[in-house]
Design a protein around this motif. Structure first.
Motif, PDB file in Angstrom:
ATOM      1  N   GLN A  15       0.872  -1.041   0.032  1.00  0.00           N
ATOM      2  CA  GLN A  15       0.069  -0.056  -0.055  1.00  0.00           C
ATOM      3  C   GLN A  15       0.926   1.324  -0.043  1.00  0.00           C
ATOM      4  OE1 GLN A  15      -3.241  -0.001  -0.292  1.00  0.00           O
ATOM      5  NE2 GLN A  15      -3.695   2.169  -0.003  1.00  0.00           N
ATOM      6  N   ILE A  16       0.711   1.963  -0.995  1.00  0.00           N
ATOM      7  CA  ILE A  16       1.728   3.439  -1.025  1.00  0.00           C
ATOM      8  C   ILE A  16       0.510   4.382  -0.411  1.00  0.00           C
ATOM      9  CG2 ILE A  16       2.753   4.971  -2.601  1.00  0.00           C
ATOM     10  CD1 ILE A  16       3.171   2.747  -4.447  1.00  0.00           C
ATOM     11  N   THR A  17       1.027   4.925   0.582  1.00  0.00           N
ATOM     12  CA  THR A  17       0.517   5.881   1.358  1.00  0.00           C
ATOM     13  C   THR A  17       1.161   7.403   1.076  1.00  0.00           C
ATOM     14  OG1 THR A  17       1.588   5.773   3.291  1.00  0.00           O
ATOM     15  CG2 THR A  17      -0.444   4.555   3.003  1.00  0.00           C
ATOM     16  N   GLU A  18       0.391   8.525   1.047  1.00  0.00           N
ATOM     17  CA  GLU A  18       1.150   9.714   0.693  1.00  0.00           C
ATOM     18  C   GLU A  18       1.998   9.984   1.787  1.00  0.00           C
ATOM     19  OE1 GLU A  18      -0.171  14.423  -0.299  1.00  0.00           O
ATOM     20  OE2 GLU A  18      -1.707  12.618  -0.250  1.00  0.00           O
ATOM     21  N   GLN A  19       1.706   9.641   3.139  1.00  0.00           N
ATOM     22  CA  GLN A  19       2.776  10.004   4.388  1.00  0.00           C
ATOM     23  C   GLN A  19       3.870   9.449   4.153  1.00  0.00           C
ATOM     24  OE1 GLN A  19      -0.614   8.957   4.807  1.00  0.00           O
ATOM     25  NE2 GLN A  19      -1.677  10.859   5.212  1.00  0.00           N
ATOM     26  N   ALA A  20       3.951   7.995   3.630  1.00  0.00           N
ATOM     27  CA  ALA A  20       5.258   7.262   3.703  1.00  0.00           C
ATOM     28  C   ALA A  20       5.972   7.688   2.598  1.00  0.00           C
ATOM     29  CB  ALA A  20       4.825   5.778   3.782  1.00  0.00           C
ATOM     30  N   TYR A  21       5.227   7.908   1.311  1.00  0.00           N
ATOM     31  CA  TYR A  21       5.993   8.347  -0.007  1.00  0.00           C
ATOM     32  C   TYR A  21       5.785   9.647  -0.267  1.00  0.00           C
ATOM     33  CZ  TYR A  21       6.494   3.236   0.295  1.00  0.00           C
ATOM     34  OH  TYR A  21       6.774   2.068   0.526  1.00  0.00           O
ATOM     35  N   THR A  22       5.956  10.738   0.630  1.00  0.00           N
ATOM     36  CA  THR A  22       5.697  12.068   0.248  1.00  0.00           C
ATOM     37  C   THR A  22       6.586  12.558  -0.926  1.00  0.00           C
ATOM     38  OG1 THR A  22       5.072  12.386   2.437  1.00  0.00           O
ATOM     39  CG2 THR A  22       5.507  14.404   0.847  1.00  0.00           C
ATOM     40  N   ALA A  23       7.810  12.149  -0.965  1.00  0.00           N
ATOM     41  CA  ALA A  23       8.857  12.559  -1.853  1.00  0.00           C
ATOM     42  C   ALA A  23       8.406  12.085  -3.204  1.00  0.00           C
ATOM     43  CB  ALA A  23      10.216  12.081  -1.526  1.00  0.00           C
ATOM     44  N   PHE A  24       8.012  10.728  -3.188  1.00  0.00           N
ATOM     45  CA  PHE A  24       7.769   9.998  -4.376  1.00  0.00           C
ATOM     46  C   PHE A  24       6.643  10.859  -5.164  1.00  0.00           C
ATOM     47  CE2 PHE A  24       4.740   7.293  -6.493  1.00  0.00           C
ATOM     48  CZ  PHE A  24       5.422   6.677  -7.484  1.00  0.00           C
ATOM     49  N   TYR A  25       5.466  10.995  -4.349  1.00  0.00           N
ATOM     50  CA  TYR A  25       4.553  11.911  -4.944  1.00  0.00           C
ATOM     51  C   TYR A  25       4.684  13.205  -5.454  1.00  0.00           C
ATOM     52  CZ  TYR A  25       0.810   8.771  -3.372  1.00  0.00           C
ATOM     53  OH  TYR A  25      -0.217   7.546  -3.445  1.00  0.00           O
ATOM     54  N   LEU A  26       5.837  13.987  -4.905  1.00  0.00           N
ATOM     55  CA  LEU A  26       6.241  15.216  -5.135  1.00  0.00           C
ATOM     56  C   LEU A  26       6.922  15.085  -6.637  1.00  0.00           C
ATOM     57  CD1 LEU A  26       6.721  18.328  -4.443  1.00  0.00           C
ATOM     58  CD2 LEU A  26       8.832  17.510  -3.548  1.00  0.00           C
ATOM     59  N   HIS A  27       7.707  14.203  -6.825  1.00  0.00           N
ATOM     60  CA  HIS A  27       8.310  14.241  -7.854  1.00  0.00           C
ATOM     61  C   HIS A  27       7.265  13.413  -9.040  1.00  0.00           C
ATOM     62  CE1 HIS A  27      12.030  15.075  -6.494  1.00  0.00           C
ATOM     63  NE2 HIS A  27      11.985  14.210  -5.393  1.00  0.00           N
ATOM     64  N   LEU A  28       6.614  12.787  -8.787  1.00  0.00           N
ATOM     65  CA  LEU A  28       5.275  12.274  -9.679  1.00  0.00           C
ATOM     66  C   LEU A  28       4.532  13.379  -9.977  1.00  0.00           C
ATOM     67  CD1 LEU A  28       3.936   9.889 -11.306  1.00  0.00           C
ATOM     68  CD2 LEU A  28       2.345   9.769  -8.885  1.00  0.00           C
TER      69      LEU A  28
END
Length: 66
Positions: A15-28
């Motif tokens: 499960q990819i959550t925004e809290q755990a993968y904030t940097a990933f979401y930013l770059h996406l």
């Protein structure tokens, strides 16, 4: 172009959550905006403004989690 359907048969995806993968979401989000600008669906000023807003939200979330 022919439409294709792919079925994942491996282990359950994490499960990819925004809290755990904030940097990933930013770059996406940045890469999506860059793609839109490259395809001339956004002007450079629209792109820049969106990047500013995304980074501002990213900074606010980091401060609130600290």
């Amino acid at each position: 172009m022919k439409c294709r359907e792919f079925i994942y048969v491996g282990e359950p995806a994490p499960q990819i959550t925004e809290q755990a993968y904030t940097a990933f979401y930013l770059h996406l989000q940045k890469s999506i905006l860059a793609s839109l600008e490259k395809r001339e669906l956004l002007t450079h000023s629209q792109y820049s403004r969106c990047i500013e807003e995304i980074e501002k939200q990213y900074c606010q979330k980091n401060r609130s989690q600290a």
